[in-house]
Motif scaffolding. Structure first.
Motif, short mmCIF file in Angstrom:
data_model
loop_
_atom_site.label_atom_id
_atom_site.label_comp_id
_atom_site.label_asym_id
_atom_site.label_seq_id
_atom_site.Cartn_x
_atom_site.Cartn_y
_atom_site.Cartn_z
N SER A 25 -5.10 1.08 3.60
CA SER A 25 -5.57 0.97 2.23
C SER A 25 -5.60 -0.51 1.89
O SER A 25 -4.86 -1.31 2.46
CB SER A 25 -4.61 1.71 1.28
N GLN A 54 0.84 -1.19 0.00
CA GLN A 54 0.00 0.00 0.00
C GLN A 54 0.88 1.25 0.00
O GLN A 54 1.98 1.26 0.58
CB GLN A 54 -0.94 0.02 1.19
N THR A 113 -10.52 4.34 -6.06
CA THR A 113 -11.36 4.36 -4.87
C THR A 113 -12.64 3.57 -5.14
O THR A 113 -13.23 3.69 -6.21
CB THR A 113 -11.71 5.80 -4.48
#
Length: 303
Positions: free
Chosen positions: A71, A38, A226
């Motif tokens: 994340s 991440q 996202t």
């Protein structure tokens, strides 16, 4: 004059021959595996009414509290790619990949005793999320020239998730509401379905010829997108090891994510008529990030 025309013709022919030599239209196929770490951490969304916090209570008092960030960009990916080269420098690719993220703790509370605070019970629980998804990855490729068997290249493109979900597993030791037994060991699994989204990717790589048509390749890739929740469904719910999903209401099992809650929403916080337990509950939509830097290794076969 004739000599000059001859030389000019020779140069033109030579350039044409070089152009034909450099012209390299071809198809190729790639198989590879990747590991990503991440690269950007954000605060996780609320999970089952619990904020993205790590809390510790001792003797009925809060002694530690920290925001839970992260994340889902860390994980493994396998994929296949078909590519087409227009010439020695330019090409396009279309990849299809399966990605499985590492488990990420999204919220948890640890306490040495169950007690009531602010009208709600404080008990031990931990919610862990994991994303799995298939995506398409169209990209534009710029080849930088071959030397000693190595051919470096760069590429940029987009990521289009086509199927997948966020699975949230929660384990808790919660109060039962009766004198005996005093607590319940609760286990639940929720699956969050996403809205359509598009992400970005960029990579720098090189191939190395192993034979006439086969090469090994390595890529360093950055990607970022996202995921916006669309709906949530509880697929597992057990209490002390016994299946208790049938006893849950529709509002407890199903959730619709919306951008706004008002008096018409099926949510007790905003609807003056309260919650209709026979219908899915409305909750504010949430977002999770999938930002990562990865290394891909694989084989390439050129036609």
């Amino acid at each position: 004059m004739k000599k000059q025309l001859f030389l000019l013709g020779f140069v033109i022919c030579s350039m044409t021959m070089v152009g034909q030599t450099e012209k390299k239209e071809s198809w190729y196929f790639k198989l590879g595996g990747s590991y990503f770490i991440q690269t950007a951490a954000t605060e996780f969304p609320t999970v089952g009414g619990n904020a993205a916090l790590d809390k510790v209570y001792v003797g009925g008092k809060l002694v530690y509290e920290e925001s839970v960030t992260g994340s889902f960009g860390e994980g493994f990916r396998t994929g296949a790619t078909v590519g087409y080269r227009f010439n020695t420098r330019l090409g396009v690719e279309m990849g299809i990949n399966y990605y499985s993220s590492a488990d990420k703790t999204m919220a948890q509370t640890t306490t040495d005793q169950i007690f009531i605070s602010g009208g709600r019970p404080i008990y031990n629980f931990k919610s862990v999320g994991q994303i799995s998804a298939f995506d398409l990855a169209p990209a534009l490729v710029l080849f930088l020239g071959e030397q000693n068997g190595f051919e470096p290249y760069t590429k940029v493109g987009v990521l289009v998730p086509v199927h997948g979900d966020l699975e949230i597993t929660t384990d808790a030791i919660a109060p039962s509401g009766v004198a005996s037994p005093a607590t319940l060991a609760v286990h639940s699994v929720d699956k969050v379905k996403p809205n359509p989204t598009v992400g970005f990717m960029a990579a720098l790589g090189t191939s190395y010829k192993l034979g006439k048509n086969i090469s090994a390749f390595a890529e360093v890739e950055y990607r970022n997108f996202t995921v916006h929740g669309k709906s949530k469904e509880t697929t597992e719910f057990t209490a002390n090891g016994q299946n208790a999903l049938a006893g849950r209401t529709q509002a407890q099992i199903h959730t619709n994510y919306v951008d706004r809650l008002d008096v018409n929403s099926n949510n007790a916080a905003t609807n003056p008529n309260g919650l209709d337990s026979t219908k899915p509950m409305d909750e504010l939509s949430s977002y999770v990030g999938i930002s990562g830097l990865g290394l891909t290794l694989g084989l390439k076969y050129s036609l």
